[in-house]
Design a protein around this motif. Sequence first.
Motif, PDB file in Angstrom:
ATOM      1  N   ILE A  44      42.374  19.353  60.441  1.00 38.84           N
ATOM      2  CA  ILE A  44      43.649  19.629  59.773  1.00 38.84           C
ATOM      3  C   ILE A  44      43.408  20.375  58.462  1.00 38.84           C
ATOM      4  N   GLY A  45      42.366  19.983  57.722  1.00 43.18           N
ATOM      5  CA  GLY A  45      42.044  20.669  56.472  1.00 43.18           C
ATOM      6  C   GLY A  45      41.677  22.128  56.674  1.00 43.18           C
ATOM      7  N   ASN A  46      41.067  22.428  57.818  1.00 49.67           N
ATOM      8  CA  ASN A  46      40.660  23.813  58.112  1.00 49.67           C
ATOM      9  C   ASN A  46      41.693  24.595  58.911  1.00 49.67           C
ATOM     10  N   HIS A  47      42.701  23.897  59.439  1.00 55.58           N
ATOM     11  CA  HIS A  47      43.716  24.551  60.273  1.00 55.58           C
ATOM     12  C   HIS A  47      45.111  24.095  59.856  1.00 55.58           C
ATOM     13  N   PRO A  48      45.672  24.704  58.827  1.00 54.53           N
ATOM     14  CA  PRO A  48      47.042  24.333  58.433  1.00 54.53           C
ATOM     15  C   PRO A  48      48.002  24.515  59.609  1.00 54.53           C
ATOM     16  N   LEU A  49      49.069  23.791  59.613  1.00 55.28           N
ATOM     17  CA  LEU A  49      50.065  23.810  60.688  1.00 55.28           C
ATOM     18  C   LEU A  49      49.505  23.282  62.006  1.00 55.28           C
ATOM     19  N   SER A  50      48.642  22.267  61.930  1.00 58.58           N
ATOM     20  CA  SER A  50      48.076  21.671  63.141  1.00 58.58           C
ATOM     21  C   SER A  50      49.103  20.777  63.817  1.00 58.58           C
ATOM     22  N   ASN A  51      49.175  20.881  65.143  1.00 66.82           N
ATOM     23  CA  ASN A  51      50.015  19.983  65.919  1.00 66.82           C
ATOM     24  C   ASN A  51      49.140  19.233  66.923  1.00 66.82           C
ATOM     25  N   VAL A  52      49.738  18.364  67.705  1.00 67.97           N
ATOM     26  CA  VAL A  52      48.981  17.532  68.646  1.00 67.97           C
ATOM     27  C   VAL A  52      48.184  18.394  69.624  1.00 67.97           C
ATOM     28  N   THR A  53      48.790  19.416  70.159  1.00 68.71           N
ATOM     29  CA  THR A  53      48.117  20.279  71.139  1.00 68.71           C
ATOM     30  C   THR A  53      46.906  20.962  70.521  1.00 68.71           C
ATOM     31  N   GLN A  54      47.067  21.512  69.326  1.00 65.44           N
ATOM     32  CA  GLN A  54      45.942  22.181  68.663  1.00 65.44           C
ATOM     33  C   GLN A  54      44.826  21.199  68.338  1.00 65.44           C
ATOM     34  N   LEU A  55      45.195  20.004  67.873  1.00 65.71           N
ATOM     35  CA  LEU A  55      44.192  18.987  67.581  1.00 65.71           C
ATOM     36  C   LEU A  55      43.438  18.578  68.853  1.00 65.71           C
ATOM     37  N   GLY A  77      47.358   6.388  55.669  1.00 69.05           N
ATOM     38  CA  GLY A  77      47.672   7.252  54.534  1.00 69.05           C
ATOM     39  C   GLY A  77      46.810   8.504  54.433  1.00 69.05           C
ATOM     40  N   LEU A  78      46.148   8.893  55.530  1.00 65.63           N
ATOM     41  CA  LEU A  78      45.300  10.089  55.512  1.00 65.63           C
ATOM     42  C   LEU A  78      46.083  11.369  55.774  1.00 65.63           C
ATOM     43  N   ILE A  79      47.082  11.261  56.640  1.00 66.46           N
ATOM     44  CA  ILE A  79      47.877  12.439  57.009  1.00 66.46           C
ATOM     45  C   ILE A  79      49.352  12.071  57.004  1.00 66.46           C
ATOM     46  N   GLU A  80      50.172  13.099  57.008  1.00 67.65           N
ATOM     47  CA  GLU A  80      51.602  12.899  57.167  1.00 67.65           C
ATOM     48  C   GLU A  80      52.098  13.882  58.219  1.00 67.65           C
ATOM     49  N   SER A  81      53.127  13.478  58.918  1.00 66.04           N
ATOM     50  CA  SER A  81      53.683  14.363  59.938  1.00 66.04           C
ATOM     51  C   SER A  81      54.961  14.991  59.385  1.00 66.04           C
ATOM     52  N   TYR A  82      55.269  16.160  59.905  1.00 68.01           N
ATOM     53  CA  TYR A  82      56.492  16.844  59.483  1.00 68.01           C
ATOM     54  C   TYR A  82      56.932  17.802  60.578  1.00 68.01           C
ATOM     55  N   GLN A  83      58.174  18.248  60.454  1.00 71.03           N
ATOM     56  CA  GLN A  83      58.712  19.241  61.374  1.00 71.03           C
ATOM     57  C   GLN A  83      59.202  20.428  60.557  1.00 71.03           C
ATOM     58  N   LYS A  84      59.121  21.597  61.156  1.00 67.08           N
ATOM     59  CA  LYS A  84      59.658  22.794  60.499  1.00 67.08           C
ATOM     60  C   LYS A  84      61.173  22.793  60.690  1.00 67.08           C
ATOM     61  N   PRO A  85      61.890  23.277  59.691  1.00 63.12           N
ATOM     62  CA  PRO A  85      63.364  23.292  59.810  1.00 63.12           C
ATOM     63  C   PRO A  85      63.851  24.068  61.040  1.00 63.12           C
ATOM     64  N   ASP A  86      63.101  25.108  61.423  1.00 60.31           N
ATOM     65  CA  ASP A  86      63.531  25.942  62.556  1.00 60.31           C
ATOM     66  C   ASP A  86      62.975  25.455  63.899  1.00 60.31           C
ATOM     67  N   ASN A  87      62.174  24.365  63.893  1.00 51.83           N
ATOM     68  CA  ASN A  87      61.591  23.859  65.130  1.00 51.83           C
ATOM     69  C   ASN A  87      61.513  22.337  65.057  1.00 51.83           C
ATOM     70  N   LYS A  88      62.560  21.693  65.505  1.00 47.48           N
ATOM     71  CA  LYS A  88      62.622  20.225  65.438  1.00 47.48           C
ATOM     72  C   LYS A  88      61.864  19.563  66.584  1.00 47.48           C
ATOM     73  N   LYS A  89      61.375  20.351  67.535  1.00 49.20           N
ATOM     74  CA  LYS A  89      60.660  19.795  68.688  1.00 49.20           C
ATOM     75  C   LYS A  89      59.209  19.485  68.349  1.00 49.20           C
ATOM     76  N   GLU A  90      58.570  20.377  67.637  1.00 49.84           N
ATOM     77  CA  GLU A  90      57.133  20.290  67.363  1.00 49.84           C
ATOM     78  C   GLU A  90      56.859  19.470  66.105  1.00 49.84           C
ATOM     79  N   ILE A  91      55.837  18.612  66.187  1.00 46.08           N
ATOM     80  CA  ILE A  91      55.425  17.804  65.032  1.00 46.08           C
ATOM     81  C   ILE A  91      54.096  18.353  64.529  1.00 46.08           C
ATOM     82  N   TYR A  92      54.032  18.581  63.229  1.00 47.39           N
ATOM     83  CA  TYR A  92      52.832  19.112  62.574  1.00 47.39           C
ATOM     84  C   TYR A  92      52.259  18.056  61.647  1.00 47.39           C
ATOM     85  N   PHE A  93      51.005  18.271  61.257  1.00 49.91           N
ATOM     86  CA  PHE A  93      50.330  17.313  60.385  1.00 49.91           C
ATOM     87  C   PHE A  93      49.754  18.017  59.176  1.00 49.91           C
ATOM     88  N   ASP A  94      49.766  17.281  58.069  1.00 48.36           N
ATOM     89  CA  ASP A  94      49.193  17.780  56.825  1.00 48.36           C
ATOM     90  C   ASP A  94      48.427  16.631  56.179  1.00 48.36           C
TER      91      ASP A  94
END
Length: 155
Positions: A44-55, A77-94
């Motif tokens: 995740i640190g090396n790949h911003p906008l990581s989702n489950v499939t990419q991981l 408390g290592l990561i948090e999940s979020y969604q982009k405003p234009d894509n409520k289907k996909e979950i990303y991690f930061d």
Amino acid sequence: MNKEEQLMVGFRELFNKINWLNKPKMEESLKGYTSSEVHCVEFIGNHPLSNVTQLAEGMYMTRGAISKLTKKMVKKGLIESYQKPDNKKEIYFDLTEQGKRVFQIHEALHNEFQNRDKVVFDQLTEEQFTGILRFIDSYNEHLTKEMNRQDTHSK
């Protein structure tokens, strides 16, 4: 033993020695975190906008295993999940602040180990590097094709 066998035995021995040397310091410095958690933080640190499939693809794990892992990491408390405003289907991690600290510790350890082993790499000629990298790329490409072939057959 033929050359191929010698090479594969050499690789295994090399990776086992690297692991033997690195593992105690990694475990001490990253106490409380599993290897999978640390490698997920690294990805995740090396790949911003990581989702489950990419991981899953990047860590060679199933999507189910990644879902389980990321839930555990959110609780820790290592990561948090979020969604982009234009894509409520996909979950990303930061990474959280805690996740960024783990990432920095892990990176510092890798740099330390790389510096330890620099003496060997400094002895290689450009031609030797090129040959080794060409072999690694070729072998990786072969293994990727084989993985895709087996994945296709298992469905």
